[in-house]
Motif scaffolding. Structure first.
Motif, PDB file in Angstrom:
ATOM      1  N   ASN A 176     -35.835 -38.366  28.482  1.00  0.00           N
ATOM      2  CA  ASN A 176     -37.012 -39.286  28.082  1.00  0.00           C
ATOM      3  C   ASN A 176     -37.409 -40.150  29.415  1.00  0.00           C
ATOM      4  OD1 ASN A 176     -35.568 -39.250  25.417  1.00  0.00           O
ATOM      5  ND2 ASN A 176     -34.063 -41.217  25.954  1.00  0.00           N
ATOM      6  N   ALA A 177     -37.635 -39.382  30.638  1.00  0.00           N
ATOM      7  CA  ALA A 177     -37.633 -39.551  31.671  1.00  0.00           C
ATOM      8  C   ALA A 177     -38.851 -38.785  31.917  1.00  0.00           C
ATOM      9  CB  ALA A 177     -37.000 -38.899  32.692  1.00  0.00           C
ATOM     10  N   LYS A 178     -38.893 -37.314  31.218  1.00  0.00           N
ATOM     11  CA  LYS A 178     -40.290 -37.113  30.807  1.00  0.00           C
ATOM     12  C   LYS A 178     -41.110 -37.198  29.906  1.00  0.00           C
ATOM     13  CE  LYS A 178     -39.339 -33.327  34.172  1.00  0.00           C
ATOM     14  NZ  LYS A 178     -38.558 -31.898  34.216  1.00  0.00           N
ATOM     15  N   ASN A 179     -40.365 -38.307  28.276  1.00  0.00           N
ATOM     16  CA  ASN A 179     -41.177 -38.500  27.761  1.00  0.00           C
ATOM     17  C   ASN A 179     -41.585 -36.976  26.996  1.00  0.00           C
ATOM     18  OD1 ASN A 179     -40.935 -40.736  27.914  1.00  0.00           O
ATOM     19  ND2 ASN A 179     -43.849 -40.586  28.527  1.00  0.00           N
ATOM     20  N   THR A 180     -40.334 -36.064  27.183  1.00  0.00           N
ATOM     21  CA  THR A 180     -40.698 -34.966  26.473  1.00  0.00           C
ATOM     22  C   THR A 180     -39.174 -33.902  24.767  1.00  0.00           C
ATOM     23  OG1 THR A 180     -42.092 -33.989  28.393  1.00  0.00           O
ATOM     24  CG2 THR A 180     -40.816 -32.465  26.382  1.00  0.00           C
ATOM     25  N   VAL A 181     -39.572 -33.746  24.294  1.00  0.00           N
ATOM     26  CA  VAL A 181     -39.137 -33.128  23.428  1.00  0.00           C
ATOM     27  C   VAL A 181     -38.599 -31.732  23.310  1.00  0.00           C
ATOM     28  CG1 VAL A 181     -39.833 -33.643  21.943  1.00  0.00           C
ATOM     29  CG2 VAL A 181     -37.101 -33.548  21.113  1.00  0.00           C
ATOM     30  N   TYR A 182     -37.168 -31.294  23.237  1.00  0.00           N
ATOM     31  CA  TYR A 182     -37.883 -29.746  23.899  1.00  0.00           C
ATOM     32  C   TYR A 182     -37.001 -29.193  22.196  1.00  0.00           C
ATOM     33  CZ  TYR A 182     -38.246 -30.374  28.770  1.00  0.00           C
ATOM     34  OH  TYR A 182     -38.638 -30.809  29.431  1.00  0.00           O
ATOM     35  N   LEU A 183     -37.851 -27.791  21.416  1.00  0.00           N
ATOM     36  CA  LEU A 183     -36.812 -27.420  20.915  1.00  0.00           C
ATOM     37  C   LEU A 183     -36.508 -25.566  21.115  1.00  0.00           C
ATOM     38  CD1 LEU A 183     -35.767 -27.059  17.948  1.00  0.00           C
ATOM     39  CD2 LEU A 183     -37.547 -26.033  16.939  1.00  0.00           C
ATOM     40  N   GLN A 184     -35.260 -25.715  21.625  1.00  0.00           N
ATOM     41  CA  GLN A 184     -34.459 -24.530  21.995  1.00  0.00           C
ATOM     42  C   GLN A 184     -34.215 -23.456  20.653  1.00  0.00           C
ATOM     43  OE1 GLN A 184     -34.356 -22.880  25.459  1.00  0.00           O
ATOM     44  NE2 GLN A 184     -34.122 -21.003  24.146  1.00  0.00           N
ATOM     45  N   MET A 185     -35.174 -22.226  21.288  1.00  0.00           N
ATOM     46  CA  MET A 185     -34.898 -20.881  19.158  1.00  0.00           C
ATOM     47  C   MET A 185     -34.569 -20.828  20.148  1.00  0.00           C
ATOM     48  SD  MET A 185     -38.112 -22.193  17.049  1.00  0.00           S
ATOM     49  CE  MET A 185     -39.386 -21.376  18.488  1.00  0.00           C
ATOM     50  N   ASN A 186     -33.088 -19.485  19.442  1.00  0.00           N
ATOM     51  CA  ASN A 186     -32.449 -18.309  19.922  1.00  0.00           C
ATOM     52  C   ASN A 186     -32.355 -17.545  18.646  1.00  0.00           C
ATOM     53  OD1 ASN A 186     -31.952 -18.932  22.988  1.00  0.00           O
ATOM     54  ND2 ASN A 186     -30.009 -20.296  22.616  1.00  0.00           N
ATOM     55  N   SER A 187     -31.825 -16.679  18.752  1.00  0.00           N
ATOM     56  CA  SER A 187     -31.534 -15.228  17.762  1.00  0.00           C
ATOM     57  C   SER A 187     -32.964 -15.426  16.379  1.00  0.00           C
ATOM     58  CB  SER A 187     -29.983 -15.784  17.489  1.00  0.00           C
ATOM     59  OG  SER A 187     -29.414 -15.861  18.550  1.00  0.00           O
ATOM     60  N   LEU A 188     -33.883 -15.502  17.811  1.00  0.00           N
ATOM     61  CA  LEU A 188     -35.063 -15.494  16.121  1.00  0.00           C
ATOM     62  C   LEU A 188     -35.396 -14.376  15.318  1.00  0.00           C
ATOM     63  CD1 LEU A 188     -37.792 -17.447  18.848  1.00  0.00           C
ATOM     64  CD2 LEU A 188     -37.106 -17.790  16.465  1.00  0.00           C
ATOM     65  N   LYS A 189     -35.442 -14.932  14.263  1.00  0.00           N
ATOM     66  CA  LYS A 189     -35.526 -14.394  12.721  1.00  0.00           C
ATOM     67  C   LYS A 189     -37.242 -13.843  11.976  1.00  0.00           C
ATOM     68  CE  LYS A 189     -31.043 -15.509  11.981  1.00  0.00           C
ATOM     69  NZ  LYS A 189     -30.174 -16.529  10.221  1.00  0.00           N
ATOM     70  N   PRO A 190     -37.484 -13.148  11.434  1.00  0.00           N
ATOM     71  CA  PRO A 190     -39.425 -13.009  11.003  1.00  0.00           C
ATOM     72  C   PRO A 190     -39.073 -14.522   9.946  1.00  0.00           C
ATOM     73  CG  PRO A 190     -38.072 -10.907  11.641  1.00  0.00           C
ATOM     74  CD  PRO A 190     -37.167 -11.543  11.102  1.00  0.00           C
ATOM     75  N   GLU A 191     -38.520 -14.760   9.348  1.00  0.00           N
ATOM     76  CA  GLU A 191     -38.233 -15.707   8.919  1.00  0.00           C
ATOM     77  C   GLU A 191     -38.565 -17.267   9.315  1.00  0.00           C
ATOM     78  OE1 GLU A 191     -35.933 -13.104   7.888  1.00  0.00           O
ATOM     79  OE2 GLU A 191     -34.416 -14.374   8.070  1.00  0.00           O
ATOM     80  N   ASP A 192     -38.880 -17.144  10.538  1.00  0.00           N
ATOM     81  CA  ASP A 192     -38.861 -18.720  11.486  1.00  0.00           C
ATOM     82  C   ASP A 192     -40.525 -18.340  11.836  1.00  0.00           C
ATOM     83  OD1 ASP A 192     -35.809 -17.779  13.150  1.00  0.00           O
ATOM     84  OD2 ASP A 192     -36.335 -19.107  11.970  1.00  0.00           O
ATOM     85  N   THR A 193     -41.580 -17.061  11.498  1.00  0.00           N
ATOM     86  CA  THR A 193     -42.167 -17.422  11.603  1.00  0.00           C
ATOM     87  C   THR A 193     -43.093 -18.389  11.211  1.00  0.00           C
ATOM     88  OG1 THR A 193     -42.498 -15.044  12.394  1.00  0.00           O
ATOM     89  CG2 THR A 193     -44.812 -16.203  11.486  1.00  0.00           C
ATOM     90  N   ALA A 194     -43.486 -19.614  11.877  1.00  0.00           N
ATOM     91  CA  ALA A 194     -44.587 -20.686  11.431  1.00  0.00           C
ATOM     92  C   ALA A 194     -45.206 -21.122  12.126  1.00  0.00           C
ATOM     93  CB  ALA A 194     -43.096 -21.444  10.772  1.00  0.00           C
ATOM     94  N   VAL A 195     -46.192 -22.578  12.162  1.00  0.00           N
ATOM     95  CA  VAL A 195     -46.637 -23.152  13.161  1.00  0.00           C
ATOM     96  C   VAL A 195     -45.456 -24.386  12.790  1.00  0.00           C
ATOM     97  CG1 VAL A 195     -48.305 -25.325  13.392  1.00  0.00           C
ATOM     98  CG2 VAL A 195     -49.152 -23.261  12.420  1.00  0.00           C
TER      99      VAL A 195
END
Length: 125
Positions: free
Chosen positions: A73-92
């Motif tokens: 909240n101090a940086k006004n930023t939200v993150y999404l850490q994505m691990n063990s990525l799969k080809p089906e995670d391909t997207a915008v």
């Protein structure tokens, strides 16, 4: 507020990426934040969300255990850490903001008022 998503790229299956969503033109305090994604030829779908007033995070079944949403909240930023990525995670991937979400509407695309421009994640097999 304006949302700017970044951090996408090309990664091999099994790899990791961290997406960021920065808010400008105001603070995102008070907003519930979500990540959605849209693969080619498919509808936009819910990925993860984090609440402002209450603790707790929410994930779609397809990413649970692999993705982690967090916010600074101090940086006004939200993150999404994505691990063990799969080809089906391909997207915008899109970040979004909403106020006053009820739990049952966390994954509803129409519940979000503000959207970032999207960042492309490509996972190669």
């Amino acid at each position: 507020i304006q949302l700017q998503a970044s951090g996408g790229g090309l990664v091999q299956a099994g790899g990791s990426l961290r997406l960021s969503c920065a808010a400008s033109g105001g603070t995102y305090s008070g907003y519930d934040m979500g990540w959605f994604r849209q693969a080619p030829g498919k509808e936009r779908e819910f990925v993860a969300a984090t609440r402002w007033r209450r603790s707790g995070t929410y994930y779609s079944d397809s990413v649970k255990g692999r993705f982690t949403i967090s916010r600074d909240n101090a940086k006004n930023t939200v993150y999404l850490q994505m691990n063990s990525l799969k080809p089906e995670d391909t997207a915008v991937y899109y970040c979004a903001a909403a106020t006053g979400l009820i739990t049952s509407s966390i994954g509803n695309i129409n519940s979000y008022n503000y959207w970032g421009q999207g960042t492309l994640v490509t996972v190669s097999s």
